[in-house]
Structures are given as C-alpha cells and as structure tokens.
Design an enzyme around this catalytic site. Structure first.
Site, PDB file in Angstrom:
ATOM      1  N   SER A  48      -2.276   0.459  -9.939  1.00 32.80           N
ATOM      2  CA  SER A  48      -1.684  -1.077 -10.615  1.00 32.80           C
ATOM      3  C   SER A  48      -2.163  -1.712 -11.166  1.00 32.80           C
ATOM      4  O   SER A  48      -3.418  -2.388 -10.975  1.00 32.80           O
ATOM      5  CB  SER A  48      -1.312  -1.178  -9.417  1.00 32.80           C
ATOM      6  OG  SER A  48      -0.522  -0.463  -8.013  1.00 32.80           O
ATOM      7  N   HIS A  79       3.510   0.082 -13.582  1.00 32.27           N
ATOM      8  CA  HIS A  79       3.318   1.629 -13.387  1.00 32.27           C
ATOM      9  C   HIS A  79       4.163   1.855 -15.245  1.00 32.27           C
ATOM     10  O   HIS A  79       5.246   1.448 -14.595  1.00 32.27           O
ATOM     11  CB  HIS A  79       2.968   2.163 -12.894  1.00 32.27           C
ATOM     12  CG  HIS A  79       2.452   2.391 -11.234  1.00 32.27           C
ATOM     13  ND1 HIS A  79       1.955   2.392 -10.445  1.00 32.27           N
ATOM     14  CD2 HIS A  79       2.779   1.007 -10.246  1.00 32.27           C
ATOM     15  CE1 HIS A  79       1.311   2.172  -9.924  1.00 32.27           C
ATOM     16  NE2 HIS A  79       1.922   1.385  -9.756  1.00 32.27           N
ATOM     17  N   HIS A 101       3.117   7.944  -7.280  1.00 32.61           N
ATOM     18  CA  HIS A 101       2.676   8.049  -6.224  1.00 32.61           C
ATOM     19  C   HIS A 101       3.173   8.587  -5.206  1.00 32.61           C
ATOM     20  O   HIS A 101       4.494   9.004  -4.866  1.00 32.61           O
ATOM     21  CB  HIS A 101       2.644   6.955  -5.396  1.00 32.61           C
ATOM     22  CG  HIS A 101       1.621   5.327  -6.091  1.00 32.61           C
ATOM     23  ND1 HIS A 101       2.167   5.343  -7.049  1.00 32.61           N
ATOM     24  CD2 HIS A 101       0.619   5.212  -6.227  1.00 32.61           C
ATOM     25  CE1 HIS A 101       1.087   4.386  -7.249  1.00 32.61           C
ATOM     26  NE2 HIS A 101       0.493   4.420  -6.554  1.00 32.61           N
ATOM     27  N   TYR A 103       3.841   7.974  -1.544  1.00 32.21           N
ATOM     28  CA  TYR A 103       5.029   7.459  -1.193  1.00 32.21           C
ATOM     29  C   TYR A 103       6.463   7.479  -1.943  1.00 32.21           C
ATOM     30  O   TYR A 103       7.546   6.931  -1.291  1.00 32.21           O
ATOM     31  CB  TYR A 103       4.771   5.731  -0.730  1.00 32.21           C
ATOM     32  CG  TYR A 103       4.027   5.196  -2.101  1.00 32.21           C
ATOM     33  CD1 TYR A 103       4.920   4.683  -3.066  1.00 32.21           C
ATOM     34  CD2 TYR A 103       2.713   5.425  -2.444  1.00 32.21           C
ATOM     35  CE1 TYR A 103       4.602   3.488  -3.995  1.00 32.21           C
ATOM     36  CE2 TYR A 103       2.092   3.682  -3.555  1.00 32.21           C
ATOM     37  CZ  TYR A 103       3.287   3.385  -3.568  1.00 32.21           C
ATOM     38  OH  TYR A 103       3.101   3.098  -4.950  1.00 32.21           O
ATOM     39  N   GLU A 104       6.206   8.163  -3.110  1.00 30.68           N
ATOM     40  CA  GLU A 104       7.973   7.630  -3.773  1.00 30.68           C
ATOM     41  C   GLU A 104       8.615   9.007  -3.959  1.00 30.68           C
ATOM     42  O   GLU A 104       9.650   9.131  -3.397  1.00 30.68           O
ATOM     43  CB  GLU A 104       7.574   7.627  -5.407  1.00 30.68           C
ATOM     44  CG  GLU A 104       7.070   6.321  -5.494  1.00 30.68           C
ATOM     45  CD  GLU A 104       6.302   6.518  -6.980  1.00 30.68           C
ATOM     46  OE1 GLU A 104       6.951   5.859  -7.783  1.00 30.68           O
ATOM     47  OE2 GLU A 104       5.380   7.138  -7.237  1.00 30.68           O
ATOM     48  N   ALA A 131      -5.899   0.594  -7.114  1.00 28.05           N
ATOM     49  CA  ALA A 131      -5.844  -1.680  -6.358  1.00 28.05           C
ATOM     50  C   ALA A 131      -5.956  -0.937  -4.941  1.00 28.05           C
ATOM     51  O   ALA A 131      -5.470  -0.045  -4.348  1.00 28.05           O
ATOM     52  CB  ALA A 131      -4.173  -1.649  -6.524  1.00 28.05           C
ATOM     53  N   MET A 228      -3.134   4.034  -1.366  1.00 20.29           N
ATOM     54  CA  MET A 228      -2.190   5.272  -1.551  1.00 20.29           C
ATOM     55  C   MET A 228      -2.400   5.857  -2.343  1.00 20.29           C
ATOM     56  O   MET A 228      -1.367   6.306  -2.296  1.00 20.29           O
ATOM     57  CB  MET A 228      -1.259   4.022  -1.115  1.00 20.29           C
ATOM     58  CG  MET A 228      -0.758   3.482  -0.021  1.00 20.29           C
ATOM     59  SD  MET A 228       0.520   2.563  -0.213  1.00 20.29           S
ATOM     60  CE  MET A 228       0.806   1.052   0.830  1.00 20.29           C
ATOM     61  N   SER A 229      -3.576   6.368  -3.186  1.00 18.55           N
ATOM     62  CA  SER A 229      -3.307   6.961  -4.237  1.00 18.55           C
ATOM     63  C   SER A 229      -4.890   7.724  -4.014  1.00 18.55           C
ATOM     64  O   SER A 229      -5.638   7.594  -3.253  1.00 18.55           O
ATOM     65  CB  SER A 229      -2.962   5.826  -5.533  1.00 18.55           C
ATOM     66  OG  SER A 229      -4.137   5.158  -5.729  1.00 18.55           O
ATOM     67  N   ASN A 252      -6.976  -7.778  -2.579  1.00 19.39           N
ATOM     68  CA  ASN A 252      -6.340  -8.895  -1.643  1.00 19.39           C
ATOM     69  C   ASN A 252      -7.304  -7.599  -0.331  1.00 19.39           C
ATOM     70  O   ASN A 252      -7.351  -6.651   0.014  1.00 19.39           O
ATOM     71  CB  ASN A 252      -4.697  -7.714  -1.083  1.00 19.39           C
ATOM     72  CG  ASN A 252      -4.405  -6.965  -0.351  1.00 19.39           C
ATOM     73  OD1 ASN A 252      -4.566  -5.474  -0.932  1.00 19.39           O
ATOM     74  ND2 ASN A 252      -4.648  -6.737   0.682  1.00 19.39           N
ATOM     75  N   HIS A 264       3.013  -6.963  -2.656  1.00 18.62           N
ATOM     76  CA  HIS A 264       2.463  -6.135  -3.785  1.00 18.62           C
ATOM     77  C   HIS A 264       2.575  -7.430  -4.756  1.00 18.62           C
ATOM     78  O   HIS A 264       1.798  -6.986  -6.022  1.00 18.62           O
ATOM     79  CB  HIS A 264       3.888  -5.400  -4.377  1.00 18.62           C
ATOM     80  CG  HIS A 264       3.327  -4.483  -5.339  1.00 18.62           C
ATOM     81  ND1 HIS A 264       2.259  -3.777  -4.890  1.00 18.62           N
ATOM     82  CD2 HIS A 264       3.734  -4.444  -6.993  1.00 18.62           C
ATOM     83  CE1 HIS A 264       2.154  -3.383  -6.208  1.00 18.62           C
ATOM     84  NE2 HIS A 264       3.064  -3.251  -7.254  1.00 18.62           N
TER      85      HIS A 264
HETATM   86  N1  HPA Z   1      -3.500  -1.368   1.607  1.00 17.22           N
HETATM   87  C1  HPA Z   1      -2.977  -0.152   1.189  1.00 17.22           C
HETATM   88  N2  HPA Z   1      -2.848  -0.073  -0.736  1.00 17.22           N
HETATM   89  C2  HPA Z   1      -3.137  -1.245  -0.716  1.00 17.22           C
HETATM   90  C3  HPA Z   1      -3.664  -2.915  -0.498  1.00 17.22           C
HETATM   91  C4  HPA Z   1      -4.231  -2.449   1.013  1.00 17.22           C
HETATM   92  O1  HPA Z   1      -3.919  -3.046   1.419  1.00 17.22           O
HETATM   93  N3  HPA Z   1      -3.748  -3.254  -1.866  1.00 17.22           N
HETATM   94  C5  HPA Z   1      -3.786  -2.385  -2.587  1.00 17.22           C
HETATM   95  N4  HPA Z   1      -3.408  -1.364  -2.527  1.00 17.22           N
END
Ligand code: HPA
Length: 299
Positions: A48, A79, A101, A103-104, A131, A228-229, A252, A264
C-alpha cells in the site's frame, strides 16, 4: 444433463495442486511472450502506497494484472495492479505493484498465485513490503522496519490442500526471513542514511483494524507491528525455495497506542511521506542482495 462439472479457473480453492503449477508456468510463458528475453533475478511486492518504487525501474515494461492469466485483481485504493519488468539498480527484476489481500475475499491459493508465477520466471530472491501499524512503543509512524520474523494469525495458509508439485509438504520457516538478506537491508540503511528498525510482523485477516485489546494481546505475543498481508506470499515463496526479505512501513500507531482513530487515508499519507527514503533503501538493498544470492548459489 450429467455433464462433468468444470471448475472455472480462479474459483474455489484454486483447482487441483498440479493445475496450480501448470497455470503458473503458463502465466510465466505469457509474461515471456509479452517481454521477450526477460529473466528477473529479484521479485518485489510493493505494498500500500509503496508502488512508486516501480517508477525507478529502467527499460520497464508494465503488464496490468487484468491481462495476466490467473492474477487476482486488487481492489484497494493505493494498489494499482500492474506487473513491472525491467532492471532496478542494474539487477533484472520484476515488481508487483499492488497485491490482492485475503480480506477482499480471494482464496489464499489464488491471492498467492502471482508468487508462483514469479518463481516460475526464475527469481531467486523476493523482497516483500507492506504498510503496518506500530505496536512496539519505541516505534513511530514513518519508521521503516526490517521484518525479522512473523506471527501468522490470518487463519489461512496457502499450502493447505494436496501438495503442489515441487513444494515440500512441511516447509521449514525457522529462518524464513533470510538473516543474510536482513543484514543487507541494515547495511543499505547505513549507506542511504535511513533509520531502519527491526521486528516481528503479526499478520491478521482484517479488514477491520484491530481493537486496543487485540493490540495489547499482540504486543504480549511478541509482535512489533501488525498488518493484513505478506505472510501468505512469504510462505508460498519459501515453498518454492525463494529467499525472502522485507520491510514494513509503519504508517500509524496501532489501535489504542494513541488516542487517534485509525483510517486508511493516514496509511497512504505516511507511505507518501517516506516514499523517497523507502525507495533509496530498497534500491540499494536489491543490488546488494542480488550479489549475495549470486555468490551463495555459485559456492
Ligand atoms: N493494522 C492492520 N493493518 C495495518 C495497520 C494497522 O494498524 N496499518 C496499516 N496496515
């Protein structure tokens, strides 16, 4: 009536295991037809907001995933979904700009199919990026983290099912994140002046961000960052014998570490802020990783 049922390509769990190898080889042949003579040694998965590195490729040819047989299309903002072939720092390389991903809703074997195609194209090393949220209290948004190890909490493994020809049944992951290539990342960070942290990446399914209680749990489990990847790709690459290294861009504070809500947009803004630093680091690391891999394979 009584017609044999045919499973459409890309459905369900990805068809039979031998199909998967045949399909990966077929997709690799398709890439070779589009870019004759290409022979990438290093693959890169650009997460990302990190896809800009593909703009540093020389003699670049780009193929949208939509034209590549079996490549799942990523749907998330940030993406792009293109395969880029060319050279990076003089090294023949192939980059996935964007990834699908779990989750998609992609089945894990399909989401990781492109890694099998990169392996069929002959890559010896794979750089993975993502990320991630920062869990380690010493880490800050904007920091880069070399991935030392991971914790797979996705509830999925791309090797579930009958063994894909050429894969081991029980791949060893005790040094899945290659220690020598991680060292290369640290050396590259010193030469480019980037600060590079190191830590454990916890992979969760998403797509909701975590709760503060989940982040406290992950911290106790030994995670420094959460995302998440990446882990399904790493497992697939290791099953093909490809050496892996990777970096998380901490975008973050993970949930509950600061009082800010997560979104996001912040993830994308932080990756944009550190894009140059990330790209300098990875470009230097790819050149050095290629030298190490070549030296090791000619030993
Ligand atoms: N959690 C999960 N996935 C992420 C995060 C997060 O805080 N930041 C970027 N991808």
């Amino acid at each position: 009536m009584n017609q044999p049922l045919e499973r459409p390509v890309g459905s369900g769990t990805g068809g039979s295991s031998s199909d998967l190898t045949a399909r990966a080889e077929q997709a690799a042949r398709f890439v070779l037809e589009r870019v004759p003579g290409t022979s990438p040694r290093i693959g890169l998965v650009l997460g990302s907001g990190l896809g800009g590195l593909a703009d540093r490729f020389e003699a670049a040819e780009a193929i949208p995933y939509s034209e590549l047989p079996g490549f799942p299309e990523p749907a998330v903002v940030g993406h792009a979904g293109v395969l880029v072939l060319g050279t990076l720092a003089g090294v023949p390389a192939v980059a996935m700009r964007g990834r699908a991903h779990l989750y998609e809703g992609h089945p894990v074997r399909e989401a990781t199919f492109p890694i099998r195609v990169l392996a069929a194209l002959g890559i010896q090393g794979l750089f993975l990026s993502n990320a991630a949220g920062a869990i380690n209290p010493e880490f800050r948004p904007g920091d880069l983290m070399a991935i030392r190890d991971h914790i797979n909490l996705m509830g999925r493994n791309p090797l579930v099912g009958s063994v894909v020809p050429g894969d081991p049944r029980f791949p060893d992951l005790s040094a899945a994140w290659d220690p020598e290539l991680r060292q290369v990342l640290h050396e590259a960070s010193r030469s480019t002046g980037a600060t590079l942290r190191e830590g454990v990446y916890a992979a969760v399914l998403g797509p909701s961000f975590e709760t503060p209680a989940e982040i406290r749990m992950l911290e106790r489990l030994g995670a420094d960052a959460v995302g998440m990847s990446t882990v399904p790709e790493l497992i697939t690459a290791r099953a093909r014998g490809v050496r892996c290294f990777g970096v998380s861009c901490l975008t973050n504070y993970a949930a509950g570490i600061s009082s800010q809500p997560l979104d996001h947009q912040e993830v994308i803004e932080t990756t944009e802020r550190v894009a140059d630093q990330f790209q300098d680091l990875v470009t230097a690391a790819v050149a050095a990783a290629d030298r190490r891999i070549t030296a090791a394979s000619s030993d």
